[in-house]
Design a protein around this motif. Structure first.
Motif, PDB file in Angstrom:
ATOM      1  N   THR A 440       0.961  -1.078   0.171  1.00  0.00           N
ATOM      2  CA  THR A 440       0.113  -0.072  -0.084  1.00  0.00           C
ATOM      3  C   THR A 440       0.896   1.238   0.035  1.00  0.00           C
ATOM      4  O   THR A 440       0.554   2.194  -0.754  1.00  0.00           O
ATOM      5  N   GLY A 441       1.953   1.418   0.802  1.00  0.00           N
ATOM      6  CA  GLY A 441       3.005   2.281   0.902  1.00  0.00           C
ATOM      7  C   GLY A 441       3.139   2.652  -0.584  1.00  0.00           C
ATOM      8  O   GLY A 441       3.250   3.710  -0.958  1.00  0.00           O
ATOM      9  N   GLY A 442       3.833   1.401  -1.448  1.00  0.00           N
ATOM     10  CA  GLY A 442       4.227   1.766  -2.766  1.00  0.00           C
ATOM     11  C   GLY A 442       3.012   2.327  -3.734  1.00  0.00           C
ATOM     12  O   GLY A 442       3.501   3.074  -4.541  1.00  0.00           O
ATOM     13  N   MET A 443       2.028   1.773  -3.416  1.00  0.00           N
ATOM     14  CA  MET A 443       0.808   2.424  -4.270  1.00  0.00           C
ATOM     15  C   MET A 443       0.435   3.771  -4.128  1.00  0.00           C
ATOM     16  O   MET A 443       0.145   4.591  -4.885  1.00  0.00           O
ATOM     17  N   HIS A 444       0.746   4.262  -2.719  1.00  0.00           N
ATOM     18  CA  HIS A 444       0.605   5.908  -2.607  1.00  0.00           C
ATOM     19  C   HIS A 444       1.670   6.548  -2.938  1.00  0.00           C
ATOM     20  O   HIS A 444       1.608   7.666  -3.516  1.00  0.00           O
ATOM     21  N   HIS A 445       3.010   6.063  -3.066  1.00  0.00           N
ATOM     22  CA  HIS A 445       3.987   6.636  -3.625  1.00  0.00           C
ATOM     23  C   HIS A 445       3.675   6.903  -5.245  1.00  0.00           C
ATOM     24  O   HIS A 445       3.931   7.830  -5.811  1.00  0.00           O
ATOM     25  N   LEU A 446       3.164   5.811  -5.764  1.00  0.00           N
ATOM     26  CA  LEU A 446       2.773   5.996  -7.267  1.00  0.00           C
ATOM     27  C   LEU A 446       1.703   6.753  -7.531  1.00  0.00           C
ATOM     28  O   LEU A 446       1.823   7.743  -8.427  1.00  0.00           O
ATOM     29  N   ALA A 447       0.669   6.932  -6.594  1.00  0.00           N
ATOM     30  CA  ALA A 447      -0.405   7.944  -6.585  1.00  0.00           C
ATOM     31  C   ALA A 447       0.077   9.401  -6.449  1.00  0.00           C
ATOM     32  O   ALA A 447      -0.246  10.374  -7.366  1.00  0.00           O
ATOM     33  N   TRP A 448       1.309   9.660  -5.709  1.00  0.00           N
ATOM     34  CA  TRP A 448       1.524  11.084  -5.586  1.00  0.00           C
ATOM     35  C   TRP A 448       2.423  11.165  -7.012  1.00  0.00           C
ATOM     36  O   TRP A 448       2.168  12.544  -7.487  1.00  0.00           O
ATOM     37  N   PHE A 449       3.013  10.548  -7.624  1.00  0.00           N
ATOM     38  CA  PHE A 449       3.647  10.672  -8.963  1.00  0.00           C
ATOM     39  C   PHE A 449       2.674  10.963  -9.801  1.00  0.00           C
ATOM     40  O   PHE A 449       2.621  12.165 -10.720  1.00  0.00           O
ATOM     41  N   MET A 450       1.511  10.204  -9.957  1.00  0.00           N
ATOM     42  CA  MET A 450       0.506  10.193 -10.775  1.00  0.00           C
ATOM     43  C   MET A 450      -0.231  11.515 -10.716  1.00  0.00           C
ATOM     44  O   MET A 450      -0.486  12.370 -11.755  1.00  0.00           O
ATOM     45  N   LEU A 451      -0.401  12.032  -9.464  1.00  0.00           N
ATOM     46  CA  LEU A 451      -0.862  13.407  -9.210  1.00  0.00           C
ATOM     47  C   LEU A 451      -0.096  14.574  -9.796  1.00  0.00           C
ATOM     48  O   LEU A 451      -0.652  15.410 -10.474  1.00  0.00           O
ATOM     49  N   GLY A 452       1.190  14.433  -9.771  1.00  0.00           N
ATOM     50  CA  GLY A 452       1.980  15.470 -10.186  1.00  0.00           C
ATOM     51  C   GLY A 452       1.781  15.556 -11.660  1.00  0.00           C
ATOM     52  O   GLY A 452       1.649  16.679 -12.347  1.00  0.00           O
ATOM     53  N   ALA A 453       1.891  14.345 -12.304  1.00  0.00           N
ATOM     54  CA  ALA A 453       1.712  14.233 -13.596  1.00  0.00           C
ATOM     55  C   ALA A 453       0.262  14.931 -14.166  1.00  0.00           C
ATOM     56  O   ALA A 453       0.182  15.504 -15.266  1.00  0.00           O
ATOM     57  N   GLY A 454      -0.826  14.528 -13.375  1.00  0.00           N
ATOM     58  CA  GLY A 454      -2.114  15.240 -13.710  1.00  0.00           C
ATOM     59  C   GLY A 454      -2.240  16.473 -13.433  1.00  0.00           C
ATOM     60  O   GLY A 454      -2.870  17.102 -14.358  1.00  0.00           O
ATOM     61  N   VAL A 455      -1.288  17.312 -12.722  1.00  0.00           N
ATOM     62  CA  VAL A 455      -1.588  18.655 -12.632  1.00  0.00           C
ATOM     63  C   VAL A 455      -0.717  19.105 -13.619  1.00  0.00           C
ATOM     64  O   VAL A 455      -1.057  20.335 -14.571  1.00  0.00           O
ATOM     65  N   VAL A 456       0.268  18.661 -14.228  1.00  0.00           N
ATOM     66  CA  VAL A 456       0.975  19.180 -15.399  1.00  0.00           C
ATOM     67  C   VAL A 456       0.069  19.094 -16.849  1.00  0.00           C
ATOM     68  O   VAL A 456       0.015  19.950 -17.411  1.00  0.00           O
ATOM     69  N   TYR A 457      -0.634  18.106 -16.772  1.00  0.00           N
ATOM     70  CA  TYR A 457      -1.350  17.918 -17.886  1.00  0.00           C
ATOM     71  C   TYR A 457      -2.486  18.974 -18.068  1.00  0.00           C
ATOM     72  O   TYR A 457      -3.077  19.509 -18.863  1.00  0.00           O
ATOM     73  N   LEU A 458      -3.201  18.990 -16.891  1.00  0.00           N
ATOM     74  CA  LEU A 458      -4.090  20.203 -16.456  1.00  0.00           C
ATOM     75  C   LEU A 458      -3.616  21.693 -16.763  1.00  0.00           C
ATOM     76  O   LEU A 458      -4.141  22.418 -17.734  1.00  0.00           O
ATOM     77  N   LEU A 459      -2.213  21.904 -16.437  1.00  0.00           N
ATOM     78  CA  LEU A 459      -1.590  23.505 -16.901  1.00  0.00           C
ATOM     79  C   LEU A 459      -1.607  23.274 -18.373  1.00  0.00           C
ATOM     80  O   LEU A 459      -1.589  24.325 -18.779  1.00  0.00           O
ATOM     81  N   LEU A 460      -0.970  22.266 -18.831  1.00  0.00           N
ATOM     82  CA  LEU A 460      -0.783  22.323 -20.389  1.00  0.00           C
ATOM     83  C   LEU A 460      -2.299  22.543 -21.337  1.00  0.00           C
ATOM     84  O   LEU A 460      -2.119  23.067 -22.493  1.00  0.00           O
ATOM     85  N   THR A 461      -3.230  22.280 -20.646  1.00  0.00           N
ATOM     86  CA  THR A 461      -4.520  22.345 -21.252  1.00  0.00           C
ATOM     87  C   THR A 461      -4.914  23.960 -20.976  1.00  0.00           C
ATOM     88  O   THR A 461      -5.636  24.452 -21.950  1.00  0.00           O
ATOM     89  N   VAL A 462      -4.964  24.372 -19.626  1.00  0.00           N
ATOM     90  CA  VAL A 462      -5.373  25.482 -19.518  1.00  0.00           C
ATOM     91  C   VAL A 462      -4.602  26.663 -20.255  1.00  0.00           C
ATOM     92  O   VAL A 462      -5.233  27.791 -20.656  1.00  0.00           O
ATOM     93  N   LEU A 463      -3.424  26.429 -20.205  1.00  0.00           N
ATOM     94  CA  LEU A 463      -2.424  27.680 -20.862  1.00  0.00           C
ATOM     95  C   LEU A 463      -2.350  27.488 -22.494  1.00  0.00           C
ATOM     96  O   LEU A 463      -1.878  28.205 -23.200  1.00  0.00           O
ATOM     97  N   ASP A 464      -3.126  26.485 -23.035  1.00  0.00           N
ATOM     98  CA  ASP A 464      -2.959  26.211 -24.323  1.00  0.00           C
ATOM     99  C   ASP A 464      -4.139  27.052 -25.163  1.00  0.00           C
ATOM    100  O   ASP A 464      -5.296  26.557 -25.019  1.00  0.00           O
TER     101      ASP A 464
END
Length: 480
Positions: A440-464
Motif C-alpha cells: 500500500t505504501g508503494g501504491m501511495h508513492h505511485l499515486a503522488w507521482f500520478m498526481l504531479g503528472a495530472g497537474v502538469v496535464y491540467l496546466l498544459l490544457t489551461v494555458l493552451d
C-alpha cells in the motif's frame, strides 16, 4: 490505380464514408490496447509461475511499448508512402506469430521476445485507420467524419478498460498462456478482413515524390530516409532502456540518446524527404503541445492500469478475475462518456474535464489502504472512467485537425509513440514504487507521482490558447 478505381472496388458510395472499412480499421487499432491491458492482471500469475519478481515481469510491459513506440512512426511513414493495405497485412500476421510464441514460451526471456513481436505486429493498425480516414475525406469531400473518429476512440477505450476483466477471465479458465493464445484468432480475423475490405492503394505523388530518372532502389531509400529512421531508433531505444530500469550506473544511455538525437535533428533538417519533417513539425506548436499532453496523460492512465491493478491483487488480496471485475465501472463510464461527447467538436472542454478527473482520482487513491472497503476501489475506477472516456478521443481529434494531411499516418504514429513513452515512464515508476513486493505504501508513492503528472496535464490544457481552433477545424464533421 486511380482513386476512382479504388472507390469502385471497395463499393463505397460517392457521398458517404465506406462503412465496410470500419471492421478492419477497428480491429487493427485495438490489437495493441488489448495486449497492453490484458497483461495487467497476468503479471502476478506469470511471476508466480516463472518465479520472478514484479521488477522483472515489468519487462513484459516495457518490451511491448519499446517495440511499438519505435515502430509506430516508422510504419506510419511507410503507410503514408505506400498505402495501408500491405503494411496492415504484414503487421497483423506478425501478431499471430507472436501469439504462438507467447503461448509456448518456456521462460521469461522468450515471453519478453513474444511481446516485442506483438509490439511490432500491432504498429500498423492505428496509423492505417487514420490514413483511411484521410483518404475517405478526400474521396467524399466530407471533413473529419466525427462518427468514425468516435467509433475508433470508443473501440480502443472499450478494449483498454475491458482488457483486465477479459484477462482475468482467461487466466481463471486457461491460465496466463491463454492471454497470449488469444492473439492467434484475432490476427487471423484481422488478416481476413484486411484482404477482403482494404482497398489496393497506389499512393499519390507529392512533395515527397522523387525526381524523375532516379534509380528505383535509390529512389526508395531516399523516400524512406533510412539514416533518419536509424538515428530515431537509436535515440528512442536508449531513452526507453534508461526509463525501464532507472539506475545511476546506466548514465551512458541518456548520453547515447542525446548524441543520437542530435544526429537525428541534423539529418532531418537536411534530408530532402525526411522521416519526420522537423521543419514542419517545429512550426506546428499546437501539435507539439498535443504530443506533450499525450505523454503526461498516458503516464497517469497506464500507472493506474498497471500499478493499481497489481495493488488490488497483491496488496489488497483480490484474485486476477476480481481485480478485473473492479474495473468494470471504469469501462462503463468511459464508454458512456465517449458516446455522449463524441459528436461534440469542442476539445478544450473534454481535455479540461479529463485533466480534473485524473487529479481527483489520484487524490482518492491516496486515501486507500489494505483494509479499505471494496466500494472505495470501485469509486476510484468510476472517477478514472471520466478521463478515460475523454482524453484519448480529444487527443485523437487534435492530431487529426493539426497534422499535415500528407503525413497523417506518421503523425498518428507519433501520437502513439508519446503515449507509449508515457507508459514506459509509468511502468518504470511502478517498478521503483513497489520493488520486490506490491504494498500500500508503494501504491501511495505511485499515486503522488500520478498526481504531479495530472497537474502538469491540467496546466498544459489551461494555458493552451489554440485549442478552440480545433473545433473550427473539425466542425464540418459528418457521421458515418
Amino acid at each position: 490505380m486511380t482513386e476512382r478505381t479504388t472507390t469502385a472496388r471497395t463499393g463505397a458510395t460517392a457521398t458517404g464514408f465506406d462503412r465496410r472499412l470500419l471492421p478492419p480499421m477497428i480491429l487493427g487499432s485495438v490489437l495493441n490496447p488489448v495486449n497492453s491491458t490484458i497483461i495487467a492482471v497476468t503479471l502476478i500469475p506469470i511471476g508466480n509461475a516463472l518465479g520472478v519478481p514484479p521488477s522483472q515481469t515489468a519487462w513484459l510491459v516495457s518490451a511491448l511499448y519499446l517495440a511499438t513506440a519505435l515502430g509506430q512512426p516508422v510504419v506510419g511513414r511507410l503507410i503514408d508512402l505506400f498505402g495501408p493495405r500491405r503494411l496492415f497485412l504484414i503487421s497483423t500476421s506478425l501478431v499471430g506469430v507472436a501469439g504462438v510464441v507467447g503461448t509456448l514460451a518456456p521462460n521469461l526471456g522468450v515471453l519478453i521476445g513474444s511481446r516485442v513481436l506483438l509490439g511490432f505486429g500491432t504498429c500498423a493498425g492505428y496509423p492505417a485507420a487514420m490514413a483511411l480516414l484521410r483518404s475517405e475525406e478526400r474521396r467524399t469531400g466530407i471533413r473529419s467524419p466525427a462518427g468514425v473518429l468516435t467509433a475508433l476512440a470508443v473501440a480502443n477505450q472499450t478494449i483498454a478498460v475491458i482488457g483486465p476483466l477479459l484477462g482475468g477471465l482467461l487466466v481463471s479458465v486457461g491460465g496466463w498462456r491463454a492471454t497470449f493464445a488469444l492473439n492467434v484468432p484475432l490476427a487471423a480475423l484481422a488478416v481476413a478482413l484486411g484482404l477482403l475490405r482494404l482497398p489496393r492503394h497506389t499512393p499519390p505523388g507529392g512533395s515527397d515524390a522523387p525526381a524523375a530518372g532516379t534509380a528505383p532502389r535509390t529512389r526508395l531509400a531516399t523516400r524512406l530516409d533510412l539514416p533518419g529512421m536509424a538515428l530515431f531508433a537509436g535515440m528512442l531505444v536508449a531513452l526507453l532502456l534508461f526509463l525501464m530500469n532507472l539506475r545511476p550506473e546506466d548514465w551512458y544511455l541518456p548520453v547515447i540518446g542525446a548524441a543520437a538525437g542530435a544526429g537525428f535533428v541534423r539529418r532531418e533538417l537536411r534530408a530532402p524527404a525526411p522521416f519526420i519533417d522537423l521543419r514542419v513539425l517545429g512550426g506546428n506548436t499546437p501539435l507539439l503541445v498535443t504530443y506533450g499532453r499525450a505523454l503526461v496523460t498516458y503516464t497517469v492512465s497506464y500507472a493506474f492500469l498497471y500499478g493499481f491493478t497489481q495493488w488490488t491483487e497483491e496488496g489488497y488480496g483480490l484474485s486476477p478475475f476480481h481485480a478485473g471485475l473492479v474495473q468494470i465501472p471504469m469501462f462503463l463510464v468511459a464508454i458512456g462518456v465517449s458516446l455522449l461527447s463524441g459528436r461534440s467538436t469542442a476539445v478544450r472542454g473534454k481535455l479540461l474535464v479529463g485533466a480534473l478527473g485524473q487529479v481527483a482520482a489520484c487524490v482518492v487513491m491516496l486515501t486507500l489502504a489494505g483494509d479499505s472497503p471494496v466500494w472505495t476501489l470501485v469509486l476510484v475506477a468510476l472517477v478514472f472512467g471520466v478521463p478515460q472516456g475523454l482524453n484519448s478521443l480529444a487527443l485523437q481529434n487534435c492530431v487529426y485537425a493539426q497534422a499535415d494531411s500528407e503525413r497523417i499516418a506518421s503523425s498518428a504514429g507519433l501520437l502513439r509513440t508519446f503515449a507509449y513513452i508515457g507508459s514506459m515512464v509509468a511502468s518504470a515508476t511502478a517498478a521503483l514504487s513497489f520493488g520486490p513486493h506490491v504494498t500500500t505504501g508503494g501504491m501511495h508513492h505511485l499515486a503522488w507521482f500520478m498526481l504531479g503528472a495530472g497537474v502538469v496535464y491540467l496546466l498544459l490544457t489551461v494555458l493552451d490558447r489554440t485549442l478552440g481552433r480545433n473545433s473550427d477545424a473539425t466542425g464540418a464533421a459528418a457521421g458515418v
